[in-house]
Design a protein around this motif. Structure first.
Motif, PDB file in Angstrom:
ATOM      1  N   LEU A  81       0.807  -1.216   0.000  1.00  0.00           N
ATOM      2  CA  LEU A  81       0.000   0.000   0.000  1.00  0.00           C
ATOM      3  C   LEU A  81       0.844   1.271   0.000  1.00  0.00           C
ATOM      4  O   LEU A  81       0.391   2.322  -0.474  1.00  0.00           O
ATOM      5  CB  LEU A  81      -0.938  -0.002   1.207  1.00  0.00           C
ATOM      6  CG  LEU A  81      -1.974  -1.142   1.257  1.00  0.00           C
ATOM      7  CD1 LEU A  81      -2.843  -1.019   2.489  1.00  0.00           C
ATOM      8  CD2 LEU A  81      -2.832  -1.170   0.004  1.00  0.00           C
ATOM      9  N   THR A  82       2.064   1.213   0.541  1.00  0.00           N
ATOM     10  CA  THR A  82       2.893   2.433   0.600  1.00  0.00           C
ATOM     11  C   THR A  82       3.825   2.574  -0.592  1.00  0.00           C
ATOM     12  O   THR A  82       4.049   3.686  -1.086  1.00  0.00           O
ATOM     13  CB  THR A  82       3.728   2.433   1.886  1.00  0.00           C
ATOM     14  OG1 THR A  82       4.522   1.233   1.935  1.00  0.00           O
ATOM     15  CG2 THR A  82       2.829   2.514   3.114  1.00  0.00           C
ATOM     16  N   VAL A 201      -8.034  -1.462  -1.617  1.00  0.00           N
ATOM     17  CA  VAL A 201      -7.379  -0.245  -1.116  1.00  0.00           C
ATOM     18  C   VAL A 201      -6.167   0.099  -1.973  1.00  0.00           C
ATOM     19  O   VAL A 201      -5.870   1.272  -2.237  1.00  0.00           O
ATOM     20  CB  VAL A 201      -6.980  -0.420   0.362  1.00  0.00           C
ATOM     21  CG1 VAL A 201      -6.248   0.819   0.865  1.00  0.00           C
ATOM     22  CG2 VAL A 201      -8.209  -0.683   1.208  1.00  0.00           C
ATOM     23  N   ILE A 205      -5.436   3.651  -3.751  1.00  0.00           N
ATOM     24  CA  ILE A 205      -4.206   4.423  -3.523  1.00  0.00           C
ATOM     25  C   ILE A 205      -3.467   4.641  -4.837  1.00  0.00           C
ATOM     26  O   ILE A 205      -2.928   5.735  -5.100  1.00  0.00           O
ATOM     27  CB  ILE A 205      -3.318   3.698  -2.506  1.00  0.00           C
ATOM     28  CG1 ILE A 205      -3.973   3.724  -1.112  1.00  0.00           C
ATOM     29  CG2 ILE A 205      -1.929   4.325  -2.449  1.00  0.00           C
ATOM     30  CD1 ILE A 205      -3.218   2.947  -0.065  1.00  0.00           C
ATOM     31  N   GLN A 209      -3.543   8.487  -5.238  1.00  0.00           N
ATOM     32  CA  GLN A 209      -2.325   9.087  -4.694  1.00  0.00           C
ATOM     33  C   GLN A 209      -1.125   8.960  -5.626  1.00  0.00           C
ATOM     34  O   GLN A 209      -0.254   9.821  -5.633  1.00  0.00           O
ATOM     35  CB  GLN A 209      -1.996   8.433  -3.344  1.00  0.00           C
ATOM     36  CG  GLN A 209      -3.051   8.682  -2.269  1.00  0.00           C
ATOM     37  CD  GLN A 209      -2.653   8.077  -0.927  1.00  0.00           C
ATOM     38  OE1 GLN A 209      -1.583   7.502  -0.798  1.00  0.00           O
ATOM     39  NE2 GLN A 209      -3.532   8.237   0.067  1.00  0.00           N
ATOM     40  N   GLN A 210      -1.046   7.853  -6.358  1.00  0.00           N
ATOM     41  CA  GLN A 210       0.135   7.632  -7.184  1.00  0.00           C
ATOM     42  C   GLN A 210      -0.100   7.985  -8.651  1.00  0.00           C
ATOM     43  O   GLN A 210       0.798   7.851  -9.477  1.00  0.00           O
ATOM     44  CB  GLN A 210       0.571   6.157  -7.065  1.00  0.00           C
ATOM     45  CG  GLN A 210       0.951   5.757  -5.649  1.00  0.00           C
ATOM     46  CD  GLN A 210       1.337   4.293  -5.530  1.00  0.00           C
ATOM     47  OE1 GLN A 210       1.418   3.589  -6.539  1.00  0.00           O
ATOM     48  NE2 GLN A 210       1.573   3.848  -4.295  1.00  0.00           N
TER      49      GLN A 210
END
Length: 677
Positions: A81-82, A201, A205, A209-210
């Motif tokens: 996820l990160t 999720v 993301i 976000q990316q």
């Protein structure tokens, strides 16, 4: 504490820390491979143990491995996820399994979940639950079986303790497995949730976000999610399989591989039949190409195993014949025939149901209770009673042997009851006249229909097993002195030495030898006195062993020391002890007739006087018959031993006591005087 103990503790702490501390992808890949390796080792160990308790740490290990997988899942989820990356291992598994098709990867993952969750884990959970319940229910029966074996002399205290500990460990193990199987079930549910979180999720993301396209985000995070799920499910599946194997594993002498090969290949003809069926199956549209190799392998294996088994059986028969021939010729075979059982109970074939548990017989259990009862009464453990049927005996007869010689015999009617009259005969009670074997009382065998009527008439009615038990008890009590040799005395002394080492050392080997002590114990048992109070007996031997080594005199000193025990045995509280006494003239003659030799003191009374004394004693005993007790002769301590020597052969039921063997508070009444005139 050893290094391995620290390693386990540190490992558990690090697993907990993995839930919090982020890990680099390279280290995570290493830990994933380690997880698979440990799971594989656990599976292989469960395949090689011969019983579940050899791997008793499995429930705790199952919890640790479940926690380890969850920690790895948390770490991989954090990386996915990160950073959109979870290491080379997860990526490689995802690409290898998915092969460019995300749907295929998800289907494979779901199949693994279904196999683990519904098939293996559900079955293992049920087996563990049933095993735990049955193990707990069987504990009392197993404990009683151990106690029975120990009382029968088949095992010692240490073996009984080891078996009890094993039973407790079995109950603890299956109880723990019942709970531990829930860990695997919860782990499977958590894996599905984690994969769904990573996929959904992760796509959010990646797009939000990316800045990834939806298709790219779906491709990337699906690959990583499925790879992570499969990587975690492979060791989980191995652990689930190990769980199922260990809870279904029964105790055996061999590991699972050897048991499977032995039992599966034990019937070569079945392999041949299976090969023929597969060959016939090839005649269908399936074709010979797929079926013929397997059919050929099965049939050839069956013929080879069958031929090998015949050869092995022939070799085994030849070896057994040769072994029997060598055994017959060897001197050791002759020596084995010299073994003699101390106590034997033989019976005819009609009495077999009384000793057969499968037919409701409880004779074996009764004999165990007899040995326990006599151990408490006499103070030593009687040898194991050897029970066997003997076709040479009358079908309804039995006999009791002591050291190879017959000492008692009797006969029974298995379907009848032995009824003994209370003193007043009831003419309506009709049966087969007989004699009660233990005490020689008049009795009769009655059938089931007459039993209730006899009991209402006051008769004592007993079943055949009780007749045998009573007879055997009385015979063993009467002949107990013949069963105490030096070996048995050594066992008693060793047991006493565990609690009174100084006392034993003060007697053996100086001033008395083991043989001297054995003779004293035998003398006590001859007169129906218990030797259970062995510490007091040894205390007396310490005091008088320096003065004399003559067993008869030592026995007299011990008897006087056991006065309280003798008083309790012969004088009932609150009742007057009725006795026969000796005239002063007879006591004087007995004292003058004692001859002292180097082999001991003996009574050398002339034949005329002996005959007259025994005649007078017989007359007194006839008068005693109205009393409900055995005759007792009371005399001075100086002649007690010799009075016993005089009477034991002709009147074995008479008890001879001295004044010093009774407590001062006992009230005595003389009902006759024995004299020599």
């Amino acid at each position: 504490m050893k290094t391995r103990d620290y390693i386990v503790m540190i490992g558990v702490v690090l697993i907990v820390m993995m839930l919090i501390i982020p890990l680099p992808a390279s280290l995570l890949s290493f830990l994933i491979i380690m997880n698979i390796s440990i799971a594989l080792v656990i599976l292989l160990v469960t395949l090689n143990v011969t019983e579940s308790l050899e791997f008793s740490v499995f429930p705790s290990l199952l919890l640790i491995m479940t926690l380890f997988r969850i920690a790895l899942n948390v770490s991989t989820t954090r990386l996915i996820l990160t950073e959109g990356d979870a290491g080379r291992v997860i990526e490689a598994f995802g690409q290898f399994v998915v092969e460019g098709n995300i749907i295929v990867g998800l289907v494979v993952f779901l199949i693994l979940i279904v196999v683990q969750f519904i098939v293996i884990t559900k079955g293992a959970e049920r087996v563990a639950e049933v095993a735990a319940r049955f193990t707990l229910d069987a504990m009392p029966g197993k404990q009683m079986s151990i106690d029975a074996d120990m009382n029968a002399g088949l095992i010692d205290d240490q073996e009984a303790k080891r078996r009890r500990e094993k039973i407790t460990r079995e109950a603890d193990f299956y109880g723990a497995m019942d709970g531990a199987s829930k860990f695997v079930k919860g782990d499977a549910i958590a894996s599905m949730i984690i994969v769904a979180i990573n996929l959904i999720v992760g796509m959010i993301i990646g797009v939000a976000q990316q800045g990834m396209d939806l298709a790219d985000a779906a491709q990337n995070f699906s690959l990583l999610s499925v790879g992570d799920g499969i990587v975690s499910q492979i060791p989980a599946l191995l652990i689930s399989t190990a769980t199922g194997i260990i809870v279904t594993r029964s105790s055996s002498e061999n590991n699972m591989g050897k048991e499977v090969s032995q039992q599966l290949l034990s019937y070569p003809m079945m392999l041949i039949i299976a090969g023929a069926v597969i060959f016939i199956l090839g005649l269908t549209p399936i074709g010979m190409l797929a079926t013929f190799p397997i059919a050929l392998l099965l049939m050839v294996s069956g013929f080879v195993l069958r031929s090998r088994r015949k050869t092995n059986e022939q070799d085994l028969v030849e070896k057994e014949d040769q072994k029997a021939e060598d055994s017959f010729k060897s001197p050791e075979n002759v020596l084995s025939l010299l073994h003699m059982d101390p106590v034997e109970f033989e019976f005819g074939y009609a009495l077999v149901p009384l000793a057969d548990n499968t037919q409701g017989g409880d004779l074996l259990d009764r004999i165990v209770m007899i040995r326990r009862q006599l151990a408490l009464e006499l103070g030593f453990v009687l040898p194991v009673v050897r029970i066997r049927d003997n076709i040479q005996l009358d079908p309804n007869s039995y006999r009791i042997k002591i050291n190879g010689s017959e000492v008692a015999q009797g006969s029974l009617l298995p379907d009848h009851y032995l009824a003994m009259s209370p003193g007043v005969e009831d003419p309506t009670i009709k049966g087969i006249e007989t004699v009660e074997p233990a005490f020689g009382l008049k009795a009769q065998w009655i059938d089931e229909a007459t039993k209730d009527q006899a009991e209402l008439a006051g008769y004592t009615v007993v079943d055949p097993p009780s007749v045998i038990s009573t007879h055997l008890t009385e015979v063993l009590r009467r002949h107990a002195c013949e069963l105490v040799g030096r070996q048995e005395t050594k066992q008693l002394v060793d047991h006493l030495k565990e609690h009174y080492p100084a006392l034993v050392e003060a007697v053996i080997p100086d001033p008395l030898s083991l043989g001297d002590v054995q003779k004293v114990l035998v003398n006590l048992l001859k007169e129906n006195l218990s030797i259970r109070n062995l510490p007091l007996i040894f205390e007396t031997l310490v005091d008088y062993g320096q003065m004399t080594k003559e067993p008869g005199l030592l026995t007299e000193y011990v008897r006087q020391a056991l006065s309280r025990q003798i008083t309790e045995q012969f004088a009932k509280p609150g009742e007057t002890l009725k006795v026969l006494t000796l005239s002063p003239d007879l006591e004087r003659k007995l004292s003058e007739s004692v001859q002292k030799t180097e082999h001991g003191n003996f009574l050398a009374l002339d034949g005329t006087t002996t005959g007259q004394v025994l005649k007078n004693l017989h007359a007194l005993i006839d008068k005693w018959s109205d009393l409900e007790s055995d005759p007792v002769i009371l005399c001075s301590p100086a002649v007690r031993m010799y009075v016993h020597q005089l009477t034991e052969r002709y009147f074995p039921t008479i008890r001879v006591l001295s004044y010093n063997e009774l407590e001062t508070n006992v009230e005595v009444q003389s009902i006759g005087v024995l004299n020599a005139a």
